[in-house]
Design an enzyme around this catalytic site. Sequence first.
Site, PDB file in Angstrom:
ATOM      1  N   ASP A   1       0.361  -9.632   3.704  1.00  0.00           N
ATOM      2  CA  ASP A   1      -0.899  -9.409   4.414  1.00  0.00           C
ATOM      3  C   ASP A   1      -2.127  -9.616   3.527  1.00  0.00           C
ATOM      4  O   ASP A   1      -3.242  -9.707   4.048  1.00  0.00           O
ATOM      5  CB  ASP A   1      -0.942  -7.993   4.984  1.00  0.00           C
ATOM      6  CG  ASP A   1       0.079  -7.792   6.097  1.00  0.00           C
ATOM      7  OD1 ASP A   1       0.413  -8.775   6.778  1.00  0.00           O
ATOM      8  OD2 ASP A   1       0.540  -6.651   6.276  1.00  0.00           O
TER       9      ASP A   1
ATOM     10  N   GLU B   1       0.808  -1.215   0.000  1.00  0.00           N
ATOM     11  CA  GLU B   1       0.000   0.000   0.000  1.00  0.00           C
ATOM     12  C   GLU B   1       0.844   1.269   0.000  1.00  0.00           C
ATOM     13  O   GLU B   1       0.497   2.252  -0.651  1.00  0.00           O
ATOM     14  CB  GLU B   1      -0.941   0.010   1.205  1.00  0.00           C
ATOM     15  CG  GLU B   1      -0.251  -0.058   2.555  1.00  0.00           C
ATOM     16  CD  GLU B   1      -1.204   0.200   3.705  1.00  0.00           C
ATOM     17  OE1 GLU B   1      -2.039   1.112   3.605  1.00  0.00           O
ATOM     18  OE2 GLU B   1      -1.092  -0.506   4.722  1.00  0.00           O
TER      19      GLU B   1
ATOM     20  N   ARG C   1      -1.395  -6.081  10.107  1.00  0.00           N
ATOM     21  CA  ARG C   1      -1.586  -4.793  10.780  1.00  0.00           C
ATOM     22  C   ARG C   1      -3.057  -4.397  10.839  1.00  0.00           C
ATOM     23  O   ARG C   1      -3.598  -4.103  11.900  1.00  0.00           O
ATOM     24  CB  ARG C   1      -0.793  -3.711  10.038  1.00  0.00           C
ATOM     25  CG  ARG C   1      -0.997  -2.307  10.571  1.00  0.00           C
ATOM     26  CD  ARG C   1      -0.209  -1.309   9.760  1.00  0.00           C
ATOM     27  NE  ARG C   1       1.215  -1.547   9.864  1.00  0.00           N
ATOM     28  CZ  ARG C   1       1.968  -1.100  10.868  1.00  0.00           C
ATOM     29  NH1 ARG C   1       1.401  -0.415  11.849  1.00  0.00           N
ATOM     30  NH2 ARG C   1       3.253  -1.342  10.890  1.00  0.00           N
TER      31      ARG C   1
ATOM     32  N   THR D   1       2.352  -8.051  -0.932  1.00  0.00           N
ATOM     33  CA  THR D   1       2.267  -7.974   0.520  1.00  0.00           C
ATOM     34  C   THR D   1       1.883  -9.339   1.063  1.00  0.00           C
ATOM     35  O   THR D   1       0.986  -9.993   0.516  1.00  0.00           O
ATOM     36  CB  THR D   1       1.243  -6.937   1.013  1.00  0.00           C
ATOM     37  OG1 THR D   1       1.057  -7.090   2.422  1.00  0.00           O
ATOM     38  CG2 THR D   1      -0.095  -7.074   0.329  1.00  0.00           C
TER      39      THR D   1
ATOM     40  N   VAL E   1       9.927 -14.429  10.224  1.00  0.00           N
ATOM     41  CA  VAL E   1       9.999 -15.779   9.662  1.00  0.00           C
ATOM     42  C   VAL E   1       8.968 -15.927   8.542  1.00  0.00           C
ATOM     43  O   VAL E   1       9.190 -16.623   7.553  1.00  0.00           O
ATOM     44  CB  VAL E   1       9.749 -16.832  10.763  1.00  0.00           C
ATOM     45  CG1 VAL E   1       9.581 -18.222  10.157  1.00  0.00           C
ATOM     46  CG2 VAL E   1      10.916 -16.847  11.749  1.00  0.00           C
ATOM     47  N   GLN E   2       7.832 -15.231   8.697  1.00  0.00           N
ATOM     48  CA  GLN E   2       6.772 -15.317   7.687  1.00  0.00           C
ATOM     49  C   GLN E   2       7.173 -14.664   6.370  1.00  0.00           C
ATOM     50  O   GLN E   2       6.595 -14.958   5.326  1.00  0.00           O
ATOM     51  CB  GLN E   2       5.507 -14.633   8.218  1.00  0.00           C
ATOM     52  CG  GLN E   2       4.928 -15.281   9.448  1.00  0.00           C
ATOM     53  CD  GLN E   2       4.047 -14.329  10.229  1.00  0.00           C
ATOM     54  OE1 GLN E   2       2.843 -14.247   9.982  1.00  0.00           O
ATOM     55  NE2 GLN E   2       4.624 -13.594  11.162  1.00  0.00           N
TER      56      GLN E   2
ATOM     57  N   ARG F   1       2.000 -19.275  27.016  1.00  0.00           N
ATOM     58  CA  ARG F   1       3.220 -18.796  26.384  1.00  0.00           C
ATOM     59  C   ARG F   1       2.888 -18.215  25.012  1.00  0.00           C
ATOM     60  O   ARG F   1       1.952 -18.659  24.339  1.00  0.00           O
ATOM     61  CB  ARG F   1       4.238 -19.932  26.207  1.00  0.00           C
ATOM     62  CG  ARG F   1       4.766 -20.495  27.522  1.00  0.00           C
ATOM     63  CD  ARG F   1       5.704 -19.502  28.196  1.00  0.00           C
ATOM     64  NE  ARG F   1       6.290 -20.068  29.407  1.00  0.00           N
ATOM     65  CZ  ARG F   1       5.747 -19.995  30.612  1.00  0.00           C
ATOM     66  NH1 ARG F   1       4.572 -19.399  30.766  1.00  0.00           N
ATOM     67  NH2 ARG F   1       6.343 -20.524  31.667  1.00  0.00           N
TER      68      ARG F   1
END
Length: 342
Positions: free
Chosen positions: A127, A103, A171, A125, A273-274, A266
Amino acid sequence: MKVGMLTGGGDCPGLNAVIRGAVRKGVSTYGHEFIGFRDGWRGPLENDTMRLDVDAVRGILPRGGTILGSSRTNPFAIDDGVEQIKDNLAANGCDALIAIGGEDTLGVATKLADLGVNVVGVPKTIDNDLSGTDFTFGFDTAVNVATEAIDRLHTTAESHHRVLVVEVMGRHAGWIALHSGLAGGANIILIPERPFDIEKVCAQVESRFATHYAPIIVVSEGAVPAEGGDMSLVSGDKDAFGHVRLGGIGDRLASEIEHRTGKEARAVVLGHVQRGGVPTAFDRWLATRFGLHAITAVHEGDYGTMMALRGTDIVRVPLSEGTETLKTVRPELYSEAEVLFG
């Protein structure tokens, strides 16, 4: 014709496949030349370039990251930034520019196109939150990485009878959390589009333990508590585009659950890593096709457009369509997932 290329924003698997596809077709089919600008919009701002020809793109198809480098540079936040870009494009003999990004990167490209720069966009992206396209490359790889992590965490959660909170990227949109959570059999999925009630989360945790199973919770980094609840988050610093630096919801959530339920909890933060590593076959396929179509759009002079996946077809849409609104998870899709929680 001489074509510039840059990759901006967060890195993701498949960027090199776009570069390779555009360069190989541009050289062999159209006879174009290419020049690479390093580190996103910083490259044309500071005239930082690299050689970009067929030899330069050999063997990069399976590589993660980007051979051009990346950054979150915003030329519109820099005095005379736009003029510097125009001057450096002209100095390098660039007739057009292919901007690969999300974006923010494509938002800059859209503004430059309105100012007369010959630019074509490619959506990137992990995302998957860019409107105008069904999928962005990088997303499939991120989901597969997250799903594998969730698969592995099930066994350790059961062994120690503890809650495991898996924080994934996202996000403003919960696509990674939703897809990986469903694929990995998570018991609770928390996404930015739907603020959560910490009491209901804890009740679900208790219910899961009552059946002698340990719960797995997948949470997007941008997930937030519902207004009026008694759990709050603290915002961090902002980047060059004004985005708050996220992270920490996993640890905060695990701490709250442990405090309220008495169950050991936890957090596992997957983080970058993604973004890294070898792209999946789907991301290589999609990114390569985006690159092939992008250079054709440049060759045809169809500037101010962005490549988009619609079904199985690659189409061109206005750059503005890709960034004017974020593509978020629709309520009905999240409702489908809720049926499986428990």
